[in-house]
Design a protein around this motif. Structure first.
Motif, mmCIF file in Angstrom:
data_model
loop_
_atom_site.group_PDB
_atom_site.id
_atom_site.type_symbol
_atom_site.label_atom_id
_atom_site.label_comp_id
_atom_site.label_asym_id
_atom_site.label_seq_id
_atom_site.Cartn_x
_atom_site.Cartn_y
_atom_site.Cartn_z
ATOM 1 N N SER A 20 0.838 -1.199 0.000
ATOM 2 C CA SER A 20 0.000 0.000 0.000
ATOM 3 C C SER A 20 0.872 1.247 0.000
ATOM 4 O O SER A 20 1.966 1.246 0.567
ATOM 5 C CB SER A 20 -0.900 0.028 1.233
ATOM 6 N N MET A 21 0.381 2.281 -0.640
ATOM 7 C CA MET A 21 1.079 3.566 -0.605
ATOM 8 C C MET A 21 1.018 4.121 0.807
ATOM 9 O O MET A 21 -0.001 3.976 1.495
ATOM 10 C CB MET A 21 0.411 4.558 -1.564
ATOM 11 N N PRO A 22 2.089 4.774 1.245
ATOM 12 C CA PRO A 22 2.032 5.426 2.557
ATOM 13 C C PRO A 22 1.045 6.591 2.504
ATOM 14 O O PRO A 22 0.755 7.113 1.422
ATOM 15 C CB PRO A 22 3.460 5.909 2.778
ATOM 16 N N PRO A 23 0.516 6.992 3.668
ATOM 17 C CA PRO A 23 -0.398 8.142 3.666
ATOM 18 C C PRO A 23 0.292 9.375 3.091
ATOM 19 O O PRO A 23 1.510 9.526 3.196
ATOM 20 C CB PRO A 23 -0.722 8.348 5.143
ATOM 21 N N ASP A 27 4.829 17.235 2.442
ATOM 22 C CA ASP A 27 5.946 17.501 1.541
ATOM 23 C C ASP A 27 6.033 16.519 0.370
ATOM 24 O O ASP A 27 7.028 16.493 -0.350
ATOM 25 C CB ASP A 27 7.267 17.513 2.312
ATOM 26 N N ASP A 28 5.003 15.722 0.150
ATOM 27 C CA ASP A 28 4.983 14.795 -0.989
ATOM 28 C C ASP A 28 5.011 15.556 -2.305
ATOM 29 O O ASP A 28 4.417 16.622 -2.432
ATOM 30 C CB ASP A 28 3.709 13.940 -0.990
ATOM 31 N N GLN A 29 5.695 14.968 -3.286
ATOM 32 C CA GLN A 29 5.639 15.489 -4.641
ATOM 33 C C GLN A 29 4.421 14.843 -5.284
ATOM 34 O O GLN A 29 4.380 13.636 -5.476
ATOM 35 C CB GLN A 29 6.906 15.123 -5.404
ATOM 36 N N ARG A 30 3.398 15.633 -5.587
ATOM 37 C CA ARG A 30 2.157 15.083 -6.133
ATOM 38 C C ARG A 30 1.459 16.120 -6.991
ATOM 39 O O ARG A 30 1.705 17.310 -6.894
ATOM 40 C CB ARG A 30 1.255 14.603 -5.017
ATOM 41 N N ALA A 31 0.565 15.601 -7.828
ATOM 42 C CA ALA A 31 -0.255 16.456 -8.693
ATOM 43 C C ALA A 31 -1.631 15.827 -8.825
ATOM 44 O O ALA A 31 -1.758 14.603 -8.875
ATOM 45 C CB ALA A 31 0.387 16.603 -10.067
ATOM 46 N N GLY A 39 -14.272 13.432 -11.571
ATOM 47 C CA GLY A 39 -13.472 13.137 -10.398
ATOM 48 C C GLY A 39 -12.008 13.436 -10.645
ATOM 49 O O GLY A 39 -11.627 13.959 -11.691
ATOM 50 N N THR A 40 -11.203 13.131 -9.653
ATOM 51 C CA THR A 40 -9.769 13.369 -9.779
ATOM 52 C C THR A 40 -8.977 12.158 -9.311
ATOM 53 O O THR A 40 -9.471 11.324 -8.568
ATOM 54 C CB THR A 40 -9.321 14.589 -8.940
ATOM 55 N N ALA A 41 -7.771 12.095 -9.780
ATOM 56 C CA ALA A 41 -6.801 11.092 -9.341
ATOM 57 C C ALA A 41 -5.567 11.852 -8.890
ATOM 58 O O ALA A 41 -5.421 13.037 -9.168
ATOM 59 C CB ALA A 41 -6.458 10.136 -10.472
ATOM 60 N N THR A 42 -4.690 11.172 -8.206
ATOM 61 C CA THR A 42 -3.452 11.781 -7.738
ATOM 62 C C THR A 42 -2.268 11.017 -8.302
ATOM 63 O O THR A 42 -2.255 9.790 -8.295
ATOM 64 C CB THR A 42 -3.395 11.760 -6.193
ATOM 65 N N VAL A 43 -1.298 11.757 -8.796
ATOM 66 C CA VAL A 43 -0.028 11.178 -9.225
ATOM 67 C C VAL A 43 0.995 11.606 -8.180
ATOM 68 O O VAL A 43 1.185 12.794 -7.934
ATOM 69 C CB VAL A 43 0.397 11.672 -10.623
ATOM 70 N N ARG A 44 1.620 10.605 -7.545
ATOM 71 C CA ARG A 44 2.620 10.878 -6.504
ATOM 72 C C ARG A 44 3.944 10.244 -6.868
ATOM 73 O O ARG A 44 3.999 9.267 -7.610
ATOM 74 C CB ARG A 44 2.170 10.304 -5.156
ATOM 75 N N VAL A 45 5.006 10.794 -6.321
ATOM 76 C CA VAL A 45 6.339 10.228 -6.491
ATOM 77 C C VAL A 45 6.632 9.374 -5.268
ATOM 78 O O VAL A 45 6.472 9.807 -4.136
ATOM 79 C CB VAL A 45 7.410 11.329 -6.641
ATOM 80 N N LEU A 46 7.044 8.148 -5.516
ATOM 81 C CA LEU A 46 7.421 7.214 -4.458
ATOM 82 C C LEU A 46 8.896 6.903 -4.635
ATOM 83 O O LEU A 46 9.327 6.495 -5.717
ATOM 84 C CB LEU A 46 6.594 5.929 -4.557
ATOM 85 N N LEU A 62 -0.030 6.338 -9.722
ATOM 86 C CA LEU A 62 -1.368 6.876 -9.974
ATOM 87 C C LEU A 62 -2.324 6.270 -8.959
ATOM 88 O O LEU A 62 -2.490 5.060 -8.898
ATOM 89 C CB LEU A 62 -1.824 6.531 -11.388
ATOM 90 N N GLU A 63 -2.932 7.139 -8.153
ATOM 91 C CA GLU A 63 -3.911 6.711 -7.156
ATOM 92 C C GLU A 63 -5.267 7.289 -7.537
ATOM 93 O O GLU A 63 -5.390 8.488 -7.769
ATOM 94 C CB GLU A 63 -3.540 7.220 -5.771
ATOM 95 N N HIS A 64 -6.274 6.427 -7.606
ATOM 96 C CA HIS A 64 -7.616 6.898 -7.963
ATOM 97 C C HIS A 64 -8.417 7.327 -6.748
ATOM 98 O O HIS A 64 -9.546 7.739 -6.872
ATOM 99 C CB HIS A 64 -8.383 5.810 -8.721
ATOM 100 N N GLY A 65 -7.882 7.182 -5.577
ATOM 101 C CA GLY A 65 -8.598 7.584 -4.377
ATOM 102 C C GLY A 65 -9.037 6.386 -3.570
ATOM 103 O O GLY A 65 -8.964 5.246 -4.027
#
Length: 93
Positions: A20-23, A27-31, A39-46, A62-65
């Motif tokens: 699972s992705m961490p919460p 300071d996360d890099q995300r868009a 709706g929206t999705a989130t793109v994060r850097v892991l 890519l997280e859809h929520g």
């Protein structure tokens, strides 16, 4: 880039995460990405660093929520190369 382009990269090259992705942290890099169906999705850097890595490896996720599709991850260099190739094909430099 159009959200459809980014979603297409994840559709073609993305792999489900084994963990699972961490919460999300402040300071996360995300868009946020507007989904075509609403709706929206989130793109994060892991960043992942194993015991043998000198520097962490970056992945775009890519997280859809909550409660929706599983998160898809694409290695950072592959994601960047795909975006660059699509920009070149579109005549954007």
């Amino acid at each position: 880039m159009s959200p459809k382009v980014v979603l297409g990269i994840f559709s073609r090259y993305g792999k489900p995460l084994a963990v699972s992705m961490p919460p999300a942290a402040a300071d996360d890099q995300r868009a946020s990405l507007a989904l075509p169906e609403g709706g929206t999705a989130t793109v994060r850097v892991l960043q992942v660093r194993t015991q043998v890595d000198v520097i962490p490896n970056d992945y775009f996720v890519l997280e859809h929520g909550p409660g929706t599709d599983e998160a898809l991850a694409v290695p950072g260099p592959l994601f960047a190369a795909a975006l660059a190739a699509l920009a070149r094909a579109a005549g954007v430099e």
